[in-house]
Scaffold this active site. Structure first.
Site, short mmCIF file in Angstrom:
data_model
loop_
_atom_site.label_atom_id
_atom_site.label_comp_id
_atom_site.label_asym_id
_atom_site.label_seq_id
_atom_site.Cartn_x
_atom_site.Cartn_y
_atom_site.Cartn_z
N HIS A 172 15.25 32.84 19.07
CA HIS A 172 16.58 33.15 18.60
C HIS A 172 17.56 32.15 19.18
N LEU A 209 0.85 -1.19 0.00
CA LEU A 209 0.00 0.00 0.00
C LEU A 209 0.90 1.25 0.00
N GLY A 210 0.28 2.41 -0.24
CA GLY A 210 1.05 3.66 -0.13
C GLY A 210 1.26 4.41 -1.44
N GLY A 211 1.03 3.72 -2.58
CA GLY A 211 1.07 4.40 -3.87
C GLY A 211 2.45 4.92 -4.23
N GLY A 222 12.65 20.48 -13.24
CA GLY A 222 11.60 20.65 -12.24
C GLY A 222 11.99 19.96 -10.95
N CYS A 249 3.79 7.84 -3.69
CA CYS A 249 4.47 8.62 -2.65
C CYS A 249 5.33 7.74 -1.74
N LYS A 265 13.34 11.20 -0.50
CA LYS A 265 13.87 11.93 0.66
C LYS A 265 14.90 11.08 1.40
N MET A 269 0.31 18.15 -8.42
CA MET A 269 0.51 16.72 -8.13
C MET A 269 1.36 16.60 -6.88
P1 FAD Z 1 -0.57 7.69 -6.07
O1 FAD Z 1 0.32 7.90 -4.93
O2 FAD Z 1 0.04 7.66 -7.43
O3 FAD Z 1 -1.33 6.32 -5.79
C1 FAD Z 1 -2.18 5.74 -6.70
C2 FAD Z 1 -2.29 4.27 -6.42
O4 FAD Z 1 -3.37 3.73 -7.17
C3 FAD Z 1 -1.06 3.47 -6.82
O5 FAD Z 1 -0.64 2.68 -5.75
C4 FAD Z 1 -1.55 2.59 -7.97
O6 FAD Z 1 -0.92 1.33 -8.01
C5 FAD Z 1 -3.02 2.44 -7.64
N1 FAD Z 1 -3.86 2.14 -8.77
C6 FAD Z 1 -3.92 2.79 -9.97
N2 FAD Z 1 -4.90 2.27 -10.74
C7 FAD Z 1 -5.48 1.28 -10.00
C8 FAD Z 1 -6.55 0.41 -10.24
N3 FAD Z 1 -7.26 0.46 -11.38
N4 FAD Z 1 -6.87 -0.49 -9.29
C9 FAD Z 1 -6.17 -0.54 -8.12
N5 FAD Z 1 -5.15 0.29 -7.84
C10 FAD Z 1 -4.83 1.19 -8.77
N6 FAD Z 1 4.75 14.92 -3.49
C11 FAD Z 1 4.93 15.65 -2.38
O7 FAD Z 1 3.96 16.26 -1.89
N7 FAD Z 1 6.14 15.73 -1.76
C12 FAD Z 1 7.23 15.10 -2.24
O8 FAD Z 1 8.32 15.20 -1.65
C13 FAD Z 1 7.09 14.33 -3.42
N8 FAD Z 1 8.16 13.67 -3.93
C14 FAD Z 1 7.98 12.90 -5.05
C15 FAD Z 1 9.11 12.26 -5.57
C16 FAD Z 1 8.98 11.48 -6.70
C17 FAD Z 1 10.20 10.78 -7.26
C18 FAD Z 1 7.70 11.32 -7.31
C19 FAD Z 1 7.54 10.45 -8.52
C20 FAD Z 1 6.60 11.97 -6.80
C21 FAD Z 1 6.72 12.78 -5.67
N9 FAD Z 1 5.65 13.48 -5.14
C22 FAD Z 1 5.81 14.25 -4.02
C23 FAD Z 1 4.31 13.42 -5.74
C24 FAD Z 1 3.42 12.43 -4.96
O9 FAD Z 1 4.05 11.17 -4.94
C25 FAD Z 1 2.04 12.35 -5.59
O10 FAD Z 1 1.50 13.64 -5.72
C26 FAD Z 1 1.12 11.49 -4.75
O11 FAD Z 1 1.64 10.18 -4.59
C27 FAD Z 1 -0.27 11.42 -5.36
O12 FAD Z 1 -1.08 10.62 -4.56
P2 FAD Z 1 -2.34 9.84 -5.15
O13 FAD Z 1 -2.95 9.16 -3.97
O14 FAD Z 1 -3.16 10.74 -5.96
O15 FAD Z 1 -1.75 8.76 -6.16
P1 NAD Z 2 7.70 19.19 -12.96
O1 NAD Z 2 6.50 19.68 -13.64
O2 NAD Z 2 8.07 19.68 -11.62
O3 NAD Z 2 8.98 19.50 -13.86
C1 NAD Z 2 9.07 19.10 -15.20
C2 NAD Z 2 10.06 20.03 -15.88
O4 NAD Z 2 10.31 19.51 -17.15
C3 NAD Z 2 9.50 21.45 -16.05
O5 NAD Z 2 10.46 22.37 -15.61
C4 NAD Z 2 9.25 21.54 -17.54
O6 NAD Z 2 9.40 22.84 -18.04
C5 NAD Z 2 10.31 20.59 -18.07
N1 NAD Z 2 10.02 20.04 -19.39
C6 NAD Z 2 8.82 19.64 -19.89
N2 NAD Z 2 8.97 19.20 -21.15
C7 NAD Z 2 10.30 19.31 -21.45
C8 NAD Z 2 11.08 19.01 -22.60
N3 NAD Z 2 10.53 18.52 -23.71
N4 NAD Z 2 12.40 19.26 -22.54
C9 NAD Z 2 12.98 19.76 -21.42
N5 NAD Z 2 12.28 20.07 -20.32
C10 NAD Z 2 10.97 19.83 -20.33
O7 NAD Z 2 7.61 17.60 -13.02
P2 NAD Z 2 8.53 16.49 -12.37
O8 NAD Z 2 9.77 17.07 -11.83
O9 NAD Z 2 8.63 15.41 -13.39
O10 NAD Z 2 7.63 15.98 -11.18
C11 NAD Z 2 6.33 15.42 -11.44
C12 NAD Z 2 5.36 15.76 -10.37
O11 NAD Z 2 5.72 15.14 -9.15
C13 NAD Z 2 5.28 17.24 -10.15
O12 NAD Z 2 3.97 17.65 -10.38
C14 NAD Z 2 5.65 17.46 -8.73
O13 NAD Z 2 4.73 18.29 -8.08
C15 NAD Z 2 5.63 16.07 -8.10
N6 NAD Z 2 6.82 15.99 -7.23
C16 NAD Z 2 6.83 16.75 -6.12
C17 NAD Z 2 7.94 16.75 -5.32
C18 NAD Z 2 7.95 17.61 -4.11
O14 NAD Z 2 6.89 18.04 -3.68
N7 NAD Z 2 9.11 17.88 -3.53
C19 NAD Z 2 9.05 15.99 -5.65
C20 NAD Z 2 9.00 15.24 -6.80
C21 NAD Z 2 7.88 15.25 -7.59
#
Ligand code: FAD
Ligand code: NAD
Length: 468
Positions: free
Chosen positions: A446, A38-40, A184, A42, A51, A320
């Site tokens: 402080h 579980l946990g998706g 990004g 994230c 992290k 996202m």
């Molecule tokens: P998800 O977490 O994507 O969960 C969806 C779940 O649904 C998955 O487990 C999938 O397997 C399941 N699922 C899909 N379709 C079906 C189906 N038909 N039947 C059953 N199960 C299904 N966000 C932050 O706020 N802070 C961060 O530091 C951060 N760091 C990130 C780092 C990375 C490398 C990535 C990729 C993302 C990061 N994010 C971060 C973004 C964050 O992970 C997502 O915004 C968040 O997980 C979205 O939650 P969700 O519940 O919408 O979907």
């Molecule tokens: P992002 O949208 O943050 O960054 C994507 C970057 O790719 C943008 O700067 C965009 O201009 C660039 N880009 C798009 N098309 C391109 C191209 N053809 N050539 C070169 N650059 C291009 O997306 P991400 O970094 O892939 O992260 C995905 C999602 O996950 C984001 O929505 C983010 O909110 C979430 N996420 C959040 C965290 C966090 O909260 N710390 C960490 C990781 C991911």
């Protein structure tokens, strides 16, 4: 056939939090997850593992570059052990995802492992890994199926050398030269992990600045610091091709002067955003509609075209982010319980966990200018803080944007040590519609980094910063 008040499809931070809140509110709740953990995204391949690696690589860099300055001498070589770092990360992930199992049990939520797909608006088929299937009935359904990495149409992701964030979290070797497409959040966070471990890192960004959706002041300062950390930043570059030749990856792009640029590395991380995930959901069978970007279409109450089906998190419009998905999960559960919850999307903070950290809430200067809002700005440099100098984390600043007439805080943008945690003060202040003067009159301990917030508030209320 088992039947439930609510079925949640997807167990990410949106789905599992929605399920807990539904159960707390007395609903008989099921959660369906296609993976065995579980946990998706994230917990498994997103926030938590990234992290964990950021923390490990930060320790390594400190030991390598900063311990000596602090009077800590290490005799012998300091070497990163990537295998161990990755297995520690996995242990953190395992512990965290098991914690979700505990929460499901505690709240008496029925967990189904398998792919959930709609048969109609009240029946969901769960297809399991062993080939069997089961159908459940649900009065209401919350779709929380999340997102997956986006790709560019001409890139063949081989997941060995041309990779997404998922593979970047479990590499078997430290790249010699990691090319990152996309400046990004993911590109910079994971780029920094491998930079600290010794890789050369080149960022190729399409827009004219990194983290282009954040305040331009933050992009500029982060860009300056990353260049000092020896990142190669290529902004305004349009990538045209990514090819693998043996163990080499060749990225070709066009720069802003129209010149062809060729970059050679051994790994290429594609981090150009994420796309909503609805594969296998069979949304049409339930009358659930998608918009032109593949997101599930909802009204302001996150209700789809089919009134007993709601959608939350990455699969719907908006940022996202895990905490945005969680807020939406709680909101839908409370709507189902007949309450009237509300989310102020303007006050969802955004954080980039590089070092220095970047964090923001509310409007950027660019947004205020575009909207024609009269505003004032107060900025305070971290280097003027005693705490920053004591820890030698002197990069960055806090900037507060406030309404020129009413002094209400409209946006807070910060870069520096611990900004990820400090932004909570700004969110709280803005939730209570505080003025810059309100913050300037609050006592801040402080020496802390938070004093920069007070000083920026003083600067915004008539150039009154005390230590500038
Ligand atoms: P998800 O977490 O994507 O969960 C969806 C779940 O649904 C998955 O487990 C999938 O397997 C399941 N699922 C899909 N379709 C079906 C189906 N038909 N039947 C059953 N199960 C299904 N966000 C932050 O706020 N802070 C961060 O530091 C951060 N760091 C990130 C780092 C990375 C490398 C990535 C990729 C993302 C990061 N994010 C971060 C973004 C964050 O992970 C997502 O915004 C968040 O997980 C979205 O939650 P969700 O519940 O919408 O979907
Ligand atoms: P992002 O949208 O943050 O960054 C994507 C970057 O790719 C943008 O700067 C965009 O201009 C660039 N880009 C798009 N098309 C391109 C191209 N053809 N050539 C070169 N650059 C291009 O997306 P991400 O970094 O892939 O992260 C995905 C999602 O996950 C984001 O929505 C983010 O909110 C979430 N996420 C959040 C965290 C966090 O909260 N710390 C960490 C990781 C991911």
């Amino acid at each position: 056939m088992s039947s439930f008040d609510v079925a949640v499809i997807g167990s990410g931070p949106g789905g599992y939090v929605a399920a807990i809140r539904c159960a707390q509110l007395g609903m008989k709740t099921a959660i369906i997850e296609k993976y065995s953990t579980l946990g998706g995204t994230c917990l498994n391949v997103g926030c938590i593992p990234s992290k964990a690696l950021l923390d490990s690589s930060h320790h390594y860099e400190d030991a390598l570059k900063h311990f000596e300055t602090h009077g800590i001498e290490i005799t012998g070589e300091i070497t990163p052990n990537l295998e161990k770092m990755i297995s520690r990360k996995q242990a953190v992930v395992d512990q965290t995802t098991q914690g979700i199992n505990f929460l499901m049990d505690k709240n008496k939520i029925t967990v189904f492992e398998g792919l959930g797909s709609f048969q109609d608006a009240t029946h969901i088929k769960i297809s399991k890994a062993d080939g069997t299937a089961e159908v459940i009935e649900a009065k209401n359904t919350i779709v929380a199926t999340g997102s997956k990495p986006a790709n560019l149409p001409f890139i063949n992701l081989d997941k060995e050398r041309i990779i997404t964030s998922t593979e970047a979290l479990k590499l078997k070797e430290i790249p010699k030269h990691l090319i990152v497409i996309g400046g990004g959040v993911i590109g910079l966070e994971l780029g920094q992990v491998y930079k600290r471990l010794g890789a050369e890192v080149t960022i190729v960004e399409y827009m004219d600045r990194i983290i282009p959706t954040m305040d331009a002041g933050l992009s500029k300062e982060l860009g300056r610091v990353l260049k000092k950390q020896k990142f190669k930043l290529n902004v305004s570059h349009q990538v045209n091709s990514v090819e693998r030749v043996g163990d080499e990856v060749i990225v070709k792009a066009t720069d802003k002067k129209g010149r062809e640029v060729e970059i050679k590395g051994d790994y290429c991380l594609v981090a150009v955003g994420r796309t909503p995930y609805t594969e296998g959901l069979n949304a049409e069978a339930a009358g659930v509609k998608l918009d032109d970007r593949g997101r599930i279409e909802t009204n302001n109450h996150l209700q789809t075209a089919t009134t007993n089906i709601y959608a939350i998190g990455d699969v719907v419009k908006g940022a996202m982010l895990a905490h945005k998905a969680e807020e939406e999960g709680v909101m839908v559960a409370e709507i189902l319980a007949g309450e009237k919850p509300h989310i102020d999307y303007n006050l969802i903070p955004g954080v980039v966990y590089t070092w220095p950290e970047v964090a923001a809430v509310g409007k950027t200067e660019e947004e205020l200018k575009e909207a024609g809002v009269a505003y004032k700005s107060g900025q305070f440099a971290m280097r003027a803080l005693g705490r920053a100098r004591a820890s030698m984390n002197i990069e960055g600043f806090v900037k507060i944007l406030a309404d020129k007439n009413t002094d209400e805080i409209l946006g807070v943008h910060m870069i520096g040590a611990r900004a990820a945690d400090m932004i909570a003060e700004a969110v709280t202040a803005m939730e209570f519609r505080a003025s810059a003067e309100d913050i300037s009159r609050i006592s801040h301990a402080h020496p802390t980094f938070t004093e920069a917030i007070k000083e920026a508030a003083l600067a915004a209320t008539g150039d009154r910063a005390l230590h500038a």
